[in-house]
Write a protein that holds these residues in place. Structure first.
Motif, PDB file in Angstrom:
ATOM      1  N   CYS A  48      -4.610  -1.404   6.070  1.00  0.00           N
ATOM      2  CA  CYS A  48      -3.569  -1.085   5.095  1.00  0.00           C
ATOM      3  C   CYS A  48      -3.052  -2.403   4.518  1.00  0.00           C
ATOM      4  CB  CYS A  48      -2.423  -0.311   5.760  1.00  0.00           C
ATOM      5  SG  CYS A  48      -1.480  -1.317   6.913  1.00  0.00           S
ATOM      6  N   CYS A  88       6.148  -2.237   8.957  1.00  0.00           N
ATOM      7  CA  CYS A  88       6.163  -1.358  10.129  1.00  0.00           C
ATOM      8  C   CYS A  88       6.358  -2.185  11.409  1.00  0.00           C
ATOM      9  CB  CYS A  88       4.870  -0.555  10.202  1.00  0.00           C
ATOM     10  SG  CYS A  88       3.460  -1.547  10.692  1.00  0.00           S
ATOM     11  N   CYS A 118      -1.301   3.261  14.721  1.00  0.00           N
ATOM     12  CA  CYS A 118      -1.688   1.910  15.167  1.00  0.00           C
ATOM     13  C   CYS A 118      -1.058   1.502  16.477  1.00  0.00           C
ATOM     14  CB  CYS A 118      -1.255   0.862  14.145  1.00  0.00           C
ATOM     15  SG  CYS A 118      -2.226   0.879  12.664  1.00  0.00           S
ATOM     16  N   CYS A 163       5.564   3.169   8.009  1.00  0.00           N
ATOM     17  CA  CYS A 163       4.093   3.244   7.940  1.00  0.00           C
ATOM     18  C   CYS A 163       3.760   3.988   6.650  1.00  0.00           C
ATOM     19  CB  CYS A 163       3.507   3.981   9.154  1.00  0.00           C
ATOM     20  SG  CYS A 163       1.735   4.251   8.979  1.00  0.00           S
TER      21      CYS A 163
HETATM   22  S1  SF4 Z   1      -1.367   1.838   9.155  1.00  0.00           S
HETATM   23 FE1  SF4 Z   1       0.845   2.110   9.351  1.00  0.00          FE
HETATM   24  S2  SF4 Z   1       1.356   1.527  11.447  1.00  0.00           S
HETATM   25 FE2  SF4 Z   1      -0.689   0.723  10.990  1.00  0.00          FE
HETATM   26  S3  SF4 Z   1      -0.305  -1.388  10.336  1.00  0.00           S
HETATM   27 FE3  SF4 Z   1      -0.433  -0.103   8.490  1.00  0.00          FE
HETATM   28  S4  SF4 Z   1       1.680   0.465   8.052  1.00  0.00           S
HETATM   29 FE4  SF4 Z   1       1.619  -0.296  10.166  1.00  0.00          FE
END
Ligand code: SF4
Length: 385
Positions: free
Chosen positions: A99, A72, A238, A335
């Motif tokens: 994540c 992302c 995020c 994401c």
């Molecule tokens: S939750 Fe989504 S936006 Fe946030 S770091 Fe993980 S993949 Fe990236």
């Protein structure tokens, strides 16, 4: 009032400038926090300054040589900033594994670019009472590590004072949000985003002072006239949503009256209790947190064929509370947690008969024309409902 709004915008445009100044003029240690949900209050109680690392708007030139291009934007842009030396002012890093992408990023960072203080912690994905003992140990491990690094004992009183300071900030943000619910357009969605995001970049005491002044002025401001379609905006768990897209939406007959961005409602919806044991208060905050796409809800997976998404239901409730007609979902490309939840979300929106539009962006809004056509068509749909 415009001066204060400009200051909030400037802090977001030069996100690390104020923190670097603080470091240059005082002995304050600066700890970079990766989004999302880091308990900044604990860093504050240790006498350090927590600064959220959003990466930058610059083209990603170095990051892509090290990270997968299907990571992302938050992760790639942040890694790019690291390689370009934009994080050189930091004394340390603290982050929660929200994540897999964040976890991978942190592992590479620690190996390739070690800093004096590098603290990674787990936050249980399954939020229930069975995980509380483990989460307590993670919070206590963070407190001990910060005490050792800063040489400051983090007392209960200091933690409670920091929680009160951050609650004051969240209370003012909620007031601001209520103002735009009552008077759509009184503050633009992009200014709202700048206000919340800048709170994560500068000393909270300074931000509270500015926000208090802004609120006092807004409370005296005349409500905008003219009818716009009330909508809810969600996404960007995020990062900051693209403010050009927010402005374009609001310039096309719609007013965002509530949102669930990390740099928005998600950040200030709930307080941490300032009474009793602070560690208990943080556990309660996380275990009973507002639904999030990065949490694991067993029922989502064990009942095939059933549309079940606590997150979607949270958004649907926001639509009802805000008397909104539709939802704009601003998705950050790649994401994974949000993409997976989106399947359930759209089922629930359709079951409830709520119109929605999904707009995907990646490191910048991209050409706005294609988005504008879809946004205008969406507004027309709402007009005839
Ligand atoms: S939750 Fe989504 S936006 Fe946030 S770091 Fe993980 S993949 Fe990236």
């Amino acid at each position: 009032m415009e001066d204060i709004l400009t200051r909030f915008r400037d802090y977001c445009e030069k996100p690390y400038e104020r923190a670097a100044q603080v470091k240059a003029t005082s002995k304050t240690k600066i700890i970079g926090c990766l989004p999302m949900y880091f308990p900044e209050e604990i860093i504050h109680a240790a006498g350090a300054l927590p600064v959220t690392l959003f990466g930058s708007d610059e083209p990603i030139t170095l990051g892509d040589g090290h990270m997968m291009t299907n990571a992302c934007d938050q992760v790639r842009s942040s890694f790019d900033s690291l390689l370009k030396g934009k994080y050189d002012f930091l004394d340390g890093i603290a982050a929660i594994y929200v994540c897999d992408q964040v976890r991978f990023y942190l592992e590479v960072w620690q190996l390739d670019h070690p800093v004096d203080f590098f603290h990674q912690m787990w936050r249980p994905y399954k939020m229930d009472s069975s995980t509380q003992v483990f989460f307590r140990s993670e919070l206590e491990r963070l407190i001990s590590a910060l005490e050792e690094f800063t040489g400051t004992k983090i007392t209960t009183e200091a933690l409670q004072a920091s929680i009160r300071l951050y609650n004051e900030s969240r209370t003012m943000m909620r007031k601001l949000n209520n103002l735009r619910k009552d008077h759509p357009g009184i503050i633009s969605a992009s200014d709202m985003t700048h206000i919340v995001a800048s709170s994560m970049l500068i000393p909270r005491e300074e931000h509270n002072e500015l926000l208090g002044q802004l609120l006092a002025m807004l409370e005296l401001k005349e409500a905008p006239t003219g009818k716009k379609q009330r909508i809810i905006a969600v996404g960007h768990p995020c990062s900051m949503p693209e403010t050009e897209v927010l402005d374009m939406i609001e310039a096309n007959g719609m007013a965002i009256v509530d949102d669930d961005f990390f740099t928005g409602g998600r950040y200030f919806s709930k307080d941490v209790s300032a009474s009793g044991d602070p560690v208990d208060a943080f556990i309660d905050f996380y275990v009973n947190a507002i639904p999030c796409t990065t949490y694991h809800y067993a029922d989502t997976w064990i009942k095939p064929g059933k549309s079940y998404s606590p997150y979607a239901d949270y958004v649907i409730d926001m639509v009802k509370q805000g008397q909104a007609k539709g939802i704009v979902v601003l998705k950050e490309m790649y994401c994974d947690p949000y993409d997976m939840e989106f399947v359930m979300m759209k089922n629930r929106f359709e079951e409830e008969g709520i119109p929605y539009i999904s707009i995907i962006t990646e490191h910048g809004p991209g050409p706005l024309e294609a988005i504008r056509t879809r946004v205008q068509a969406f507004e027309e749909t709402l007009r005839f409902m």
